[in-house]
Design an enzyme around this catalytic site. Structure first.
Site, short mmCIF file in Angstrom:
data_model
loop_
_atom_site.label_atom_id
_atom_site.label_comp_id
_atom_site.label_asym_id
_atom_site.label_seq_id
_atom_site.Cartn_x
_atom_site.Cartn_y
_atom_site.Cartn_z
N CYS A 126 0.97 -1.10 0.01
CA CYS A 126 -0.08 -0.02 -0.17
C CYS A 126 0.89 1.27 -0.05
CB CYS A 126 -0.86 -0.16 1.03
SG CYS A 126 -2.24 1.33 1.24
N ASP A 184 -9.00 -3.17 -7.34
CA ASP A 184 -8.43 -2.09 -6.17
C ASP A 184 -8.76 -0.82 -6.77
OD1 ASP A 184 -6.99 -0.37 -4.32
OD2 ASP A 184 -5.12 -1.75 -4.70
N HIS A 215 -8.15 -4.11 -3.01
CA HIS A 215 -6.81 -3.57 -2.12
C HIS A 215 -6.99 -4.36 -0.89
CE1 HIS A 215 -4.21 -0.29 -1.17
NE2 HIS A 215 -4.65 -0.36 0.09
#
Length: 247
Positions: A126, A184, A215
């Site tokens: 991330c 995502d 995600h």
């Protein structure tokens, strides 16, 4: 391998001490080093378990608190809306130069550590995926794995939301692996295509995987976790570091 959790050390940066968690094999020896950058939530349970997993495969892993100059040492944000809001606010409050200073300090700390061979890699998830990408700009970093790196396509990392990460992609001299979830929303199709085109234009040595995942599909708690994908991609993580950090 059985591992040894060393607790934490304080890495010196130009903006104060950076608490950094250390994991390494328990056996005597010297190991390649990997800088492991967390999500926006810092040292959560899933991040700690991922670090332990990697250390158990023969690596010295250092995982910093990425918001060390903004939050009290030991802060862990929760996996909820409040934690997400705070983590994102900190992500954009921190200076881009501070992220880069952290990376240089971590590379220097690993290279000088008596248990590290001096071979350095980077891994991130991330926000951490973007930080790993920027760490790959450093010449000492030989292999880097980025999971669903946020803000890379939009060039919005750090205060002012004007980073130069993609613009500097040609500075990456080691091997790079990008992993993306096609479901995502943080990195949409057009964003992924922009990154891919830039890597080709810059002549980066990279591999690229897009999988059917949301995600945070690597995070081993919560409804988006996909154990099958995680198992498959952990193998690619090890393959990259085996190729680049050994020999």
């Amino acid at each position: 391998m059985v591992i040894r959790e060393k607790g934490h050390i304080e890495v010196r940066t130009t903006r104060g001490p950076m608490r950094t968690y250390v994991f390494e094999p328990a056996a005597e020896g010297r190991w390649p080093g990997v800088i492991f950058y967390s999500e926006i939530f810092q040292m959560t349970g899933p991040i700690q378990r991922f670090a332990m997993w990697l250390a158990g495969h023969g690596y010295m892993v250092m995982a910093p608190e990425v918001y060390h100059e903004l939050e009290p040492a030991g802060t862990v944000l929760t996996y909820d809306q409040a934690g997400s809001d705070k983590g994102n606010a900190d992500k954009y409050a921190k200076e881009l130069a501070s992220y880069d200073d952290d990376a240089r300090a971590l590379v220097a700390t690993l290279k000088q550590h008596p248990h590290c061979t001096g071979a350095i890699g980077a891994l991130g998830i991330c926000l951490g995926g973007h930080l790993a990408f920027r760490t790959a700009l450093l010449p000492d970093v030989k292999g880097t794995v980025c999971f669903y790196a946020t803000d890379l396509h939009s060039a919005t990392l750090g205060r002012g939301k004007q980073d130069d990460s993609l613009a500097r992609a040609s500075e990456i001299k080691g091997e790079l692996l990008h992993v993306w979830g096609r479901q995502d929303p943080h990195v949409p199709l057009e964003g992924r295509r922009k990154i891919l085109a830039r890597l080709d234009e810059a002549g980066v040595n990279y591999q690229w995987f897009e999988v059917n995942g949301a995600h945070a599909f690597m995070r081993d708690e919560g409804y988006r976790y996909d154990p099958e994908l995680a198992w498959l991609l952990q193998g690619w993580v090890l393959a990259v570091f085996q190729r680049t950090l050994h020999g």
